[in-house]
Design a protein around this motif. Structure first.
Motif, PDB file in Angstrom:
ATOM      1  N   LYS A 247       0.852  -1.183   0.000  1.00 32.72           N
ATOM      2  CA  LYS A 247       0.000   0.000   0.000  1.00 32.72           C
ATOM      3  C   LYS A 247       0.887   1.232   0.000  1.00 32.72           C
ATOM      4  O   LYS A 247       2.060   1.099   0.383  1.00 32.72           O
ATOM      5  N   PRO A 248       0.412   2.421  -0.382  1.00 31.14           N
ATOM      6  CA  PRO A 248      -0.838   2.627  -1.087  1.00 31.14           C
ATOM      7  C   PRO A 248      -0.761   1.926  -2.449  1.00 31.14           C
ATOM      8  O   PRO A 248       0.293   1.927  -3.081  1.00 31.14           O
TER       9      PRO A 248
ATOM     10  N   VAL B  90      -8.666  -0.049  -3.699  1.00 27.11           N
ATOM     11  CA  VAL B  90      -9.371   1.030  -4.421  1.00 27.11           C
ATOM     12  C   VAL B  90      -9.971   2.004  -3.401  1.00 27.11           C
ATOM     13  O   VAL B  90      -9.866   3.227  -3.544  1.00 27.11           O
ATOM     14  N   ARG B  91     -10.596   1.469  -2.362  1.00 26.26           N
ATOM     15  CA  ARG B  91     -11.200   2.354  -1.344  1.00 26.26           C
ATOM     16  C   ARG B  91     -10.120   3.201  -0.670  1.00 26.26           C
ATOM     17  O   ARG B  91     -10.321   4.381  -0.391  1.00 26.26           O
TER      18      ARG B  91
ATOM     19  N   VAL C 264      -3.650  -6.602  -1.193  1.00 20.09           N
ATOM     20  CA  VAL C 264      -2.943  -5.373  -0.808  1.00 20.09           C
ATOM     21  C   VAL C 264      -2.521  -5.548   0.649  1.00 20.09           C
ATOM     22  O   VAL C 264      -3.344  -5.908   1.493  1.00 20.09           O
ATOM     23  N   THR C 265      -1.260  -5.289   0.947  1.00 15.09           N
ATOM     24  CA  THR C 265      -0.785  -5.627   2.295  1.00 15.09           C
ATOM     25  C   THR C 265      -1.016  -4.498   3.314  1.00 15.09           C
ATOM     26  O   THR C 265      -0.090  -3.798   3.704  1.00 15.09           O
TER      27      THR C 265
ATOM     28  N   ILE D 152      -8.352   1.665 -12.856  1.00 15.70           N
ATOM     29  CA  ILE D 152      -7.853   0.924 -14.031  1.00 15.70           C
ATOM     30  C   ILE D 152      -7.394  -0.477 -13.606  1.00 15.70           C
ATOM     31  O   ILE D 152      -7.692  -1.477 -14.249  1.00 15.70           O
ATOM     32  N   LEU D 153      -6.700  -0.510 -12.478  1.00 20.70           N
ATOM     33  CA  LEU D 153      -6.211  -1.805 -11.974  1.00 20.70           C
ATOM     34  C   LEU D 153      -7.375  -2.740 -11.633  1.00 20.70           C
ATOM     35  O   LEU D 153      -7.346  -3.937 -11.918  1.00 20.70           O
ATOM     36  N   GLU D 154      -8.416  -2.157 -11.061  1.00 17.67           N
ATOM     37  CA  GLU D 154      -9.604  -2.951 -10.696  1.00 17.67           C
ATOM     38  C   GLU D 154     -10.211  -3.576 -11.967  1.00 17.67           C
ATOM     39  O   GLU D 154     -10.556  -4.753 -12.005  1.00 17.67           O
TER      40      GLU D 154
END
Ligand SMILES: NC(=O)c1ccc[n+]([C@@H]2O[C@H](COP(=O)([O-])OP(=O)(O)OC[C@H]3O[C@@H](n4cnc5c(N)ncnc54)[C@H](O)[C@@H]3O)[C@@H](O)[C@H]2O)c1
Length: 379
Positions: free
Chosen positions: A110-111, A355-356, A135-136, A121-123
């Protein structure tokens, strides 16, 4: 042949902070075999580090494009199945996107990206390629944090009425007051770090933690950030009021100029019936507060803990669980997902959380820049 998951690392070289945590965590449950990577952009340091930690050097690559190209030439049974991205923030997006497009599972620090647009875009890329993505948000792996989540979900503290997370560090204090030093750390450089330093680096942990333990989504933010010097473009401290679903209100307090503080991350959730409190520097204690009763302290490994919490405890009660164990639990959950085994959704943070987190960072900075006004997060 070993049934371990073949695993590669980008970044996390000998000069890095976070590399050792991922290497130890990945080996903790005997699920992963580190087969190669790119630890450092300087070749001599890259290969030298691989030799130092004793892994074969035939799959240490000059850069991440070469890693993908060469790994794809290998038969699927030998190819890296998952790659962890432990580089400075600006490299997360291009690396993760290309890895996903080429069918690799990804564990990303993260981020997750440097902007919300990149995160979306990644989503979208993940939806098309359908691999595992984690995501760690490291601290969600602690047994007593998992216990806190389960107790709140079970209604043990009643309806939540106040949420509060504090993440205070002091490490930037000796840097921020020195013009040369503040110009030379990548974390204060928007091109490498993204639009925020403090909120992006640690405020995002606090945001994710509130959503993880309370099960409530944060709907809007009102932020007051602190930059200290006019030539410093990046926040180094901030107070963020939050409004969650179900009309729950709370606050995120985050700082890298809390002089002398080390990693003082705490989360407090108060319900109608009881409160729960946890402190990262003392992670084996979960405090249960009730009206008119003495405070109770819950600890890892006892049968009164939930299955999710116990799954993250390796030894009998009284053997402290630390940050390595917490990250190890996240790697364990990801291994289950890669192997198509059943797992609890609390076992590792996903793309949705990444994403959040990016949406939170951008809306927080926007709130401050618009004069400390309420800004809604995307739902
Ligand atoms: N989850 C957590 O609690 C946590 C804690 C600390 C850091 N982090 C995150 O981990 C990431 C790395 O942080 P850090 O403190 O270890 O940074 P760092 O600056 O200490 O280390 C970065 C590493 O990446 C390597 N690197 C740089 N460019 C590269 C490239 N092009 N290819 C391959 N390797 C490259 C560097 O050589 C170095 O080894 C950041 O995104 C940070 O936010 C997360």
């Amino acid at each position: 042949m070993s049934s371990k998951i073949k695993f590669g690392i980008l970044g996390g070289g000998g000069d890095s902070l976070i590399g050792v945590l991922h290497r130890i965590a990945s080996s903790m449950y005997d699920q992963y075999q580190l087969v190669g990577g790119v630890f450092n952009p300087v070749w001599e340091e890259n290969i030298g580090f691989a030799e130092q930690i004793g892994i074969p050097t035939n799959r240490i690559y000059i850069d991440f494009d070469t890693l993908i190209e060469e790994e794809l030439k290998l038969p699927e049974t030998e190819r890296m199945q998952v790659v962890s991205i432990l580089t400075p923030n600006f490299l997360h997006f291009p690396m993760a996107k290309k890895l996903l497009e080429n069918g690799f599972n990804v564990i990303c620090e993260k981020p997750m990206t440097t902007s919300y647009a990149e995160a979306k875009i990644l989503e979208n890329t993940l939806q098309k390629h359908n691999t595992v993505f984690a995501v760690t948000y490291t601290y969600t792996g602690y047994p007593m944090i998992r216990q806190m989540r389960e107790m709140i979900a079970n209604g043990d503290i009643g309806k939540v009425q106040k949420v509060d997370a504090q993440y205070y560090q002091g490490w930037i204090n000796p840097i921020i007051h020195d013009k040369e030093k503040r110009a030379s750390t990548w974390r204060l450089n928007p091109e490498k770090s993204g639009i925020s330093c403090c909120v992006g680096d640690i405020g995002t942990h606090a945001f994710d933690m509130i959503e993880y333990v309370s099960g409530l989504r944060v709907n809007s933010v009102l932020a007051d950030l602190n930059y200290l010097y006019s030539d410093n473009k990046m926040d180094i401290d901030g107070t963020i009021l939050i409004r969650c679903e179900d009309d729950v209100k709370g606050v995120i307090r985050t700082s890298q100029i809390a002089t002398g503080e080390e990693n003082n991350f705490t989360v407090q959730i108060y319900g109608e019936k009881a409160g729960l409190k946890w402190e990262q520097e003392n992670p084996n204690y979960l405090y249960l507060l009730e009206d008119g009763k003495p405070m109770r302290v819950l600890k890892p490994g006892h049968t009164y803990n939930s299955e999710l919490s116990l799954d993250g405890t390796k030894l009998p009660p009284g053997h402290p669980e630390g940050i390595f164990d917490s990250m190890g639990n996240i790697y364990k959950g990801v291994a289950k997902a890669i192997k198509n085994e059943p797992y609890n959704h609390g076992e590792f943070p996903t793309m949705i959380d990444g994403v959040r987190g990016m949406n939170f960072i951008e809306k927080t900075v926007e709130s401050h820049q618009k004069g400390n006004v309420w800004i809604k997060l995307d739902s």
